[in-house]
Design a protein around this motif. Structure first.
Motif, PDB file in Angstrom:
ATOM      1  N   ASN A   1       0.724  -1.107  -0.024  1.00  0.00           N
ATOM      2  CA  ASN A   1      -0.158   0.179  -0.008  1.00  0.00           C
ATOM      3  C   ASN A   1       0.813   1.376   0.050  1.00  0.00           C
ATOM      4  O   ASN A   1       2.007   1.215   0.674  1.00  0.00           O
ATOM      5  N   ILE A   2       0.450   2.147  -0.699  1.00  0.00           N
ATOM      6  CA  ILE A   2       1.046   3.576  -0.743  1.00  0.00           C
ATOM      7  C   ILE A   2      -0.079   4.545  -0.345  1.00  0.00           C
ATOM      8  O   ILE A   2      -1.130   4.583  -1.141  1.00  0.00           O
ATOM      9  N   ASP A   3      -0.141   5.070   0.874  1.00  0.00           N
ATOM     10  CA  ASP A   3      -1.102   5.695   1.121  1.00  0.00           C
ATOM     11  C   ASP A   3      -1.455   7.212   0.462  1.00  0.00           C
ATOM     12  O   ASP A   3      -0.589   7.869  -0.208  1.00  0.00           O
ATOM     13  N   GLY A   4      -2.616   7.167  -0.106  1.00  0.00           N
ATOM     14  CA  GLY A   4      -3.462   8.110  -0.784  1.00  0.00           C
ATOM     15  C   GLY A   4      -2.940   7.879  -2.303  1.00  0.00           C
ATOM     16  O   GLY A   4      -3.504   8.612  -3.275  1.00  0.00           O
ATOM     17  N   GLU A   5      -2.202   6.641  -2.643  1.00  0.00           N
ATOM     18  CA  GLU A   5      -1.982   6.351  -4.043  1.00  0.00           C
ATOM     19  C   GLU A   5      -2.352   5.013  -4.458  1.00  0.00           C
ATOM     20  O   GLU A   5      -2.890   4.810  -5.738  1.00  0.00           O
ATOM     21  N   LYS A   6      -2.469   4.082  -3.685  1.00  0.00           N
ATOM     22  CA  LYS A   6      -2.764   2.811  -3.918  1.00  0.00           C
ATOM     23  C   LYS A   6      -2.905   2.002  -2.551  1.00  0.00           C
ATOM     24  O   LYS A   6      -2.021   2.014  -2.010  1.00  0.00           O
ATOM     25  N   TYR A   7      -3.925   1.218  -2.959  1.00  0.00           N
ATOM     26  CA  TYR A   7      -4.269  -0.119  -1.698  1.00  0.00           C
ATOM     27  C   TYR A   7      -4.519  -1.193  -2.151  1.00  0.00           C
ATOM     28  O   TYR A   7      -5.210  -1.312  -3.418  1.00  0.00           O
TER      29      TYR A   7
ATOM     30  N   HIS B   1      -7.630 -10.744  -5.713  1.00  0.00           N
ATOM     31  CA  HIS B   1      -6.797  -9.541  -5.293  1.00  0.00           C
ATOM     32  C   HIS B   1      -7.656  -8.196  -5.620  1.00  0.00           C
ATOM     33  O   HIS B   1      -8.575  -8.307  -6.801  1.00  0.00           O
ATOM     34  N   ILE B   2      -7.469  -7.223  -4.798  1.00  0.00           N
ATOM     35  CA  ILE B   2      -8.287  -5.895  -5.129  1.00  0.00           C
ATOM     36  C   ILE B   2      -7.303  -4.871  -5.078  1.00  0.00           C
ATOM     37  O   ILE B   2      -6.681  -5.008  -4.056  1.00  0.00           O
ATOM     38  N   CYS B   3      -7.280  -4.163  -6.015  1.00  0.00           N
ATOM     39  CA  CYS B   3      -6.421  -2.974  -5.927  1.00  0.00           C
ATOM     40  C   CYS B   3      -7.127  -1.591  -6.255  1.00  0.00           C
ATOM     41  O   CYS B   3      -7.817  -1.674  -7.280  1.00  0.00           O
ATOM     42  N   ILE B   4      -6.903  -0.676  -5.263  1.00  0.00           N
ATOM     43  CA  ILE B   4      -7.774   0.728  -5.396  1.00  0.00           C
ATOM     44  C   ILE B   4      -6.495   1.672  -5.667  1.00  0.00           C
ATOM     45  O   ILE B   4      -5.500   1.708  -5.181  1.00  0.00           O
ATOM     46  N   ASN B   5      -6.564   2.364  -7.009  1.00  0.00           N
ATOM     47  CA  ASN B   5      -5.707   3.534  -7.324  1.00  0.00           C
ATOM     48  C   ASN B   5      -6.573   4.584  -8.035  1.00  0.00           C
ATOM     49  O   ASN B   5      -7.965   4.525  -7.918  1.00  0.00           O
ATOM     50  N   ARG B   6      -5.936   5.283  -8.710  1.00  0.00           N
ATOM     51  CA  ARG B   6      -6.491   6.406  -9.210  1.00  0.00           C
ATOM     52  C   ARG B   6      -7.349   6.509 -10.060  1.00  0.00           C
ATOM     53  O   ARG B   6      -8.538   6.983 -10.380  1.00  0.00           O
ATOM     54  N   CYS B   7      -7.206   4.955 -10.948  1.00  0.00           N
ATOM     55  CA  CYS B   7      -8.230   4.808 -11.833  1.00  0.00           C
ATOM     56  C   CYS B   7      -9.563   3.799 -11.492  1.00  0.00           C
ATOM     57  O   CYS B   7     -10.345   3.943 -12.244  1.00  0.00           O
TER      58      CYS B   7
END
Length: 275
Positions: free
Chosen positions: A72-78, A97-103
């Protein structure tokens, strides 16, 4: 017999008895430890012995994807891996897997397949060809779309921020055209490509916290998930009315009719370790 000889004989007998007792104690302790070791590890090692190549292959594929997704990168990717939850009585789903990013929120299904894979993105079945062997698989795009829909319902966020992606972590040659599949080497580029919207850091944190809360409250084991899936299957064969039995094999868990030779009914209730 002199007193000295008597003492020596008694000492020798006592020494032999002591040695035998010590050896017996050591053997007893070792057996006890072995039994405890077996008790604690029977499930793990039986799982390793049972279909271990396919299971290990699937785990290796997921490990490769975890490595590419990173931390995880706080504010950028989880990133959340192995998201298995139960929603409602007896209903559950498992997301690799679940990835949360700007997109947006990426729902990722991992396949560590080999050989050549043929099919259509809208078809129900795909064909895998490895040398002279051919295997059919359920369409993983549709499989993962079902996971995505369930996740959307659980989160209660109806925005168009969800993305379905099937990543191939093995050396398979994919002969299918779809924007929802990619190779492992393309994964980071795929999930960071442009979209019509961009999530803010605040939105990303909010969605990640919601997922963590869901996982904390509703997480279940893989065995429980398999049991949930099997509950929807009838207890009797729909073709001949005979009882159904559970059969485990390398490519999944099945309900099999007890009149297998005459009836042939077979229904898959959970995926195999390599799917």
């Amino acid at each position: 017999m002199s007193a000295l000889e008597t003492i020596l004989i008694i000492s020798a007998v006592l020494f032999v008895i002591t040695v035998i007792a010590v050896v017996a104690i050591v053997i007893s302790v070792k057996k006890s430890r072995d039994r405890e070791y077996d008790r604690r590890n029977t499930q793990f090692f039986s799982r390793r012995r049972y279909l271990s190549p396919q299971k290990l292959k699937g785990e290796e594929g997921e490990r490769r994807v975890r490595s590419v997704l990173g931390e995880n990168i706080d504010g950028e990717k989880y990133v959340i891996n192995k998201f298995t939850i139960e929603y409602g009585l007896g209903n559950s789903f498992d997301i690799d897997h679940i990835c949360i990013n700007r997109c947006g929120i990426w729902v990722i299904e991992t396949k560590n397949w080999a050989g050549a894979v043929y099919g259509d993105k809208d078809g129900d079945k795909w064909l895998q060809v490895c040398g002279r062997c051919e295997n059919t698989h359920n369409n993983p795009i549709k499989q993962n779309q079902a996971h995505l829909s369930k996740l959307k319902n659980c989160m209660g966020i109806k925005k168009r921020i969800y993305h379905n992606v099937v990543v191939f972590a093995g050396d398979a040659d994919i002969h299918i055209e779809s924007d929802e599949i990619c190779y492992l080497s393309e994964l980071n580029e795929h999930i960071n490509k442009g979209s019509d919207f961009r999530l803010s850091s605040t939105e990303m944190r909010e969605y990640y916290k919601k997922l963590v809360d869901l996982y904390t409250r509703l997480h279940i084991s893989e065995d429980m998930h398999i049991r949930n899936m099997s509950r929807d299957i009838a207890e009797h064969c729909p073709l001949c009315g005979a009882e159904l039995t559970v059969q485990h094999s390398y490519d999944g868990t099945y309900y099999i009719c007890v009149n297998d030779r005459r009836c042939g009914y077979k229904k898959k209730i959970s995926k195999g370790w390599d799917e």
